[in-house]
Design a protein around this motif. Structure first.
Motif, PDB file in Angstrom:
ATOM      1  N   ASN A  48       0.814  -1.190   0.046  1.00  0.00           N
ATOM      2  CA  ASN A  48      -0.158  -0.009  -0.037  1.00  0.00           C
ATOM      3  C   ASN A  48       0.968   1.445   0.021  1.00  0.00           C
ATOM      4  O   ASN A  48       1.867   1.387   0.819  1.00  0.00           O
ATOM      5  CB  ASN A  48      -1.115  -0.037   1.470  1.00  0.00           C
ATOM      6  N   PRO A  49       0.618   1.999  -1.175  1.00  0.00           N
ATOM      7  CA  PRO A  49       1.934   3.148  -1.065  1.00  0.00           C
ATOM      8  C   PRO A  49       1.714   4.408  -0.092  1.00  0.00           C
ATOM      9  O   PRO A  49       2.787   4.861   0.460  1.00  0.00           O
ATOM     10  CB  PRO A  49       1.145   3.859  -2.585  1.00  0.00           C
ATOM     11  N   VAL A  50       0.517   4.397   0.798  1.00  0.00           N
ATOM     12  CA  VAL A  50       0.580   5.414   1.784  1.00  0.00           C
ATOM     13  C   VAL A  50       1.289   4.873   2.934  1.00  0.00           C
ATOM     14  O   VAL A  50       2.029   5.537   3.775  1.00  0.00           O
ATOM     15  CB  VAL A  50      -0.921   5.687   2.237  1.00  0.00           C
ATOM     16  N   MET A  51       1.170   3.435   3.228  1.00  0.00           N
ATOM     17  CA  MET A  51       2.077   2.889   4.240  1.00  0.00           C
ATOM     18  C   MET A  51       3.415   2.809   4.085  1.00  0.00           C
ATOM     19  O   MET A  51       4.351   2.809   4.908  1.00  0.00           O
ATOM     20  CB  MET A  51       1.296   1.501   4.743  1.00  0.00           C
ATOM     21  N   LYS A  52       3.598   2.417   2.641  1.00  0.00           N
ATOM     22  CA  LYS A  52       4.817   2.376   2.268  1.00  0.00           C
ATOM     23  C   LYS A  52       5.838   3.555   2.495  1.00  0.00           C
ATOM     24  O   LYS A  52       6.835   3.600   2.835  1.00  0.00           O
ATOM     25  CB  LYS A  52       5.098   1.871   0.901  1.00  0.00           C
ATOM     26  N   ARG A  53       5.250   4.659   1.889  1.00  0.00           N
ATOM     27  CA  ARG A  53       5.804   5.904   2.187  1.00  0.00           C
ATOM     28  C   ARG A  53       6.285   6.389   3.752  1.00  0.00           C
ATOM     29  O   ARG A  53       7.518   6.502   4.164  1.00  0.00           O
ATOM     30  CB  ARG A  53       5.170   7.115   1.750  1.00  0.00           C
ATOM     31  N   ALA A  54       5.221   5.889   4.412  1.00  0.00           N
ATOM     32  CA  ALA A  54       5.619   6.059   6.097  1.00  0.00           C
ATOM     33  C   ALA A  54       6.599   5.141   6.492  1.00  0.00           C
ATOM     34  O   ALA A  54       7.554   5.573   7.471  1.00  0.00           O
ATOM     35  CB  ALA A  54       4.297   6.018   6.939  1.00  0.00           C
ATOM     36  N   LEU A  55       6.667   3.965   6.307  1.00  0.00           N
ATOM     37  CA  LEU A  55       7.637   2.900   6.532  1.00  0.00           C
ATOM     38  C   LEU A  55       8.927   3.145   6.122  1.00  0.00           C
ATOM     39  O   LEU A  55       9.980   3.258   7.118  1.00  0.00           O
ATOM     40  CB  LEU A  55       7.142   1.676   6.073  1.00  0.00           C
ATOM     41  N   ILE A  56       9.194   3.736   4.878  1.00  0.00           N
ATOM     42  CA  ILE A  56      10.388   4.002   4.397  1.00  0.00           C
ATOM     43  C   ILE A  56      10.980   5.199   5.173  1.00  0.00           C
ATOM     44  O   ILE A  56      12.062   5.383   5.429  1.00  0.00           O
ATOM     45  CB  ILE A  56      10.478   4.273   2.784  1.00  0.00           C
ATOM     46  N   GLU A  57      10.191   6.187   5.457  1.00  0.00           N
ATOM     47  CA  GLU A  57      10.901   7.294   6.080  1.00  0.00           C
ATOM     48  C   GLU A  57      11.071   6.930   7.253  1.00  0.00           C
ATOM     49  O   GLU A  57      12.139   7.527   7.936  1.00  0.00           O
ATOM     50  CB  GLU A  57       9.513   8.509   6.276  1.00  0.00           C
ATOM     51  N   TYR A  58      10.267   6.210   8.071  1.00  0.00           N
ATOM     52  CA  TYR A  58      10.693   5.853   9.421  1.00  0.00           C
ATOM     53  C   TYR A  58      12.083   4.907   9.423  1.00  0.00           C
ATOM     54  O   TYR A  58      12.865   5.216  10.483  1.00  0.00           O
ATOM     55  CB  TYR A  58       9.580   4.828  10.068  1.00  0.00           C
ATOM     56  N   ILE A  59      12.187   4.166   8.623  1.00  0.00           N
ATOM     57  CA  ILE A  59      13.500   3.497   8.606  1.00  0.00           C
ATOM     58  C   ILE A  59      14.793   4.237   8.239  1.00  0.00           C
ATOM     59  O   ILE A  59      15.753   4.194   8.923  1.00  0.00           O
ATOM     60  CB  ILE A  59      13.288   2.192   7.548  1.00  0.00           C
ATOM     61  N   THR A  60      14.385   5.217   7.068  1.00  0.00           N
ATOM     62  CA  THR A  60      15.446   5.978   6.725  1.00  0.00           C
ATOM     63  C   THR A  60      15.867   7.107   7.673  1.00  0.00           C
ATOM     64  O   THR A  60      17.033   7.219   8.113  1.00  0.00           O
ATOM     65  CB  THR A  60      14.870   6.940   5.679  1.00  0.00           C
ATOM     66  N   ASN A  61      15.152   7.294   8.745  1.00  0.00           N
ATOM     67  CA  ASN A  61      15.407   8.121   9.804  1.00  0.00           C
ATOM     68  C   ASN A  61      15.828   7.350  11.214  1.00  0.00           C
ATOM     69  O   ASN A  61      15.868   8.007  12.125  1.00  0.00           O
ATOM     70  CB  ASN A  61      13.980   9.118  10.336  1.00  0.00           C
TER      71      ASN A  61
END
Length: 422
Positions: free
Chosen positions: A62-75
């Motif tokens: 799901n693109p909405v959740m994927k964006r949030a997950l990637i941002e969280y991991i990147t940070n």
């Protein structure tokens, strides 16, 4: 394509245990997925009416959740947190309270028991026994609650129970709604043995029930039956546990499957789609007065899966801040029911049942369901069977599937059914 291509599966067959199951029904090697579609390594696409056995209510990646997950991991967000307090956990709890509990006037404490549905069930059973001081749990015919020993003890399937290797005790099965086809009055036997000092039934600690038995064959409990069960529990001082692992998170329309009955269970178990993205997460909810746990009395190494908190929070904020998803789910469920009802009317020995976007097409001759699923796979549709004899084609499409995708999948199913019964 009318036949399943032979694939290279040597590493799976030589190294992986014989316990594997789904790969036997779908003999290909999957590589990518998006929304309601999953693709194998040859590039062939399959419409997914399985959705990870109910884990992927919001579709693959799901693109909405994927964006949030990637941002969280990147940070460099916390990944593993046990039961430590973290920002991700706090935001999930705040969102769950704001979007789910408060609008439904539900006052529940939240426990993170471990990453899977069976962990949630185990904690629910242990808590019920701790609170009441009693051992016995009432379950129902054709129930499925998980594969660990406690959850297996309240599961009906004989093959799965046999895998325990030991006696599964301190539980008693009772007939689920319509088990006798309307011949016997609801709860006649259950209430009789509760009231009879000579029945041999120990006073139960709790009753555990699914409002819709998914693995048991898409058996739907009527709202009035659930209300009568809740009343029976109250009158006999038994806790009511609703297992919403597969049917919760909007699968039947409302967030909780028991909302249609207007009841408030003492304990609720959630898993599968509560993580939103497919990441493992489970919750055990219970009334505050039942929170008698001592610190660490029930725990688990992976009960603090913070990336799952992130995707779960995103799912709640995006899909459950209003009733739009519920309305769409009910409408799509009616579309599925229309197609399945037409098939049931057109062919002898076929019936349909379900609620919301969990639907089943049942066959009097069980092997027909297996054949339909095989033929559907050959035409690019994933669907599984359920029921004690695998006699039901069970449909669990993502709630976010488009109308066009839904109609496409239903047309494949209808064609497979017609060919099977021709």
């Amino acid at each position: 394509m009318t036949t399943v291509e032979t694939i290279e599966t040597s590493i799976f067959e030589s190294l992986e245990s014989e316990v594997r199951s789904y790969c036997r029904s779908w003999p290909t090697v999957f590589e990518t997925a998006s929304g309601a579609w999953i693709r194998d390594e040859s590039g062939r696409e399959y419409l997914d009416f399985f959705a990870g056995a109910g884990v992927l209510n919001y579709g693959h990646n799901n693109p909405v959740m994927k964006r949030a997950l990637i941002e969280y991991i990147t940070n460099d967000g916390i990944t593993h947190g046990l039961d430590m307090s973290t920002v991700a956990k706090r935001e999930f709890l705040e969102s769950f309270k704001r979007n789910i509990l408060d609008p439904r006037a539900l006052d529940y404490k939240v426990q993170f028991p471990g990453p899977t549905g069976t962990n949630a069930v185990e904690s629910a059973l242990k808590l019920a026994r701790k609170v009441t001081g009693r051992e016995s749990i009432i379950s129902f015919t054709n129930a499925f609650h998980g594969m660990t020993l406690g959850a297996l003890s309240v599961t009906g399937n004989s093959m799965k129970r046999a895998g325990a290797g030991i006696p599964l005790v301190h539980t008693t099965p009772m007939p689920f709604d319509n088990y006798f086809g309307g011949v016997s009055e609801d709860f006649q036997w259950f209430e009789r043995v509760l009231d009879d000092g000579g029945s041999g039934l120990n006073q139960p600690a709790a009753v555990i029930v699914e409002t819709v038995q998914g693995e048991g064959g898409v058996n739907v409990a009527r709202p009035e039956w659930l209300r009568a069960l809740a009343d029976l529990c109250k009158r006999h001082d038994m806790l009511l546990i609703v297992d919403d692992v597969q049917m919760g998170c909007g699968r039947t329309g409302p967030f909780f499957s028991f909302e249609v009955a207007g009841i408030t269970p003492d304990i609720v178990t959630l898993s599968k789609s509560i993580g939103g993205y497919g990441l493992p997460l489970a919750l055990t909810l219970f009334k505050p007065e039942l929170d008698l746990w001592g610190p660490g009395e029930h725990n688990g190494t992976f009960r603090g899966n913070n990336p799952a908190f992130v995707t779960a929070t995103t799912a709640l904020n995006h899909y459950w801040s209003d009733n739009r998803l519920q309305i769409e789910t009910l409408a799509k469920g009616e579309r599925i029911n229309e197609v399945l009802s037409n098939l049931a009317d057109a062919f002898d020995g076929v019936s349909t049942r379900g609620r919301g976007m969990v639907r089943g097409l049942a066959f009097d001759e069980p092997h027909r369901a297996v054949t339909v699923c095989r033929m559907a796979f050959e035409q690019g549709l994933l669907a599984e069977t359920s029921g004690p004899s695998d006699e039901v084609v069970k449909l669990l499409p993502p709630l976010t599937i488009t109308d066009a995708e839904l109609d496409h999948g239903l047309s494949i199913l209808a064609e497979a059914t017609a060919k099977t019964l021709a």
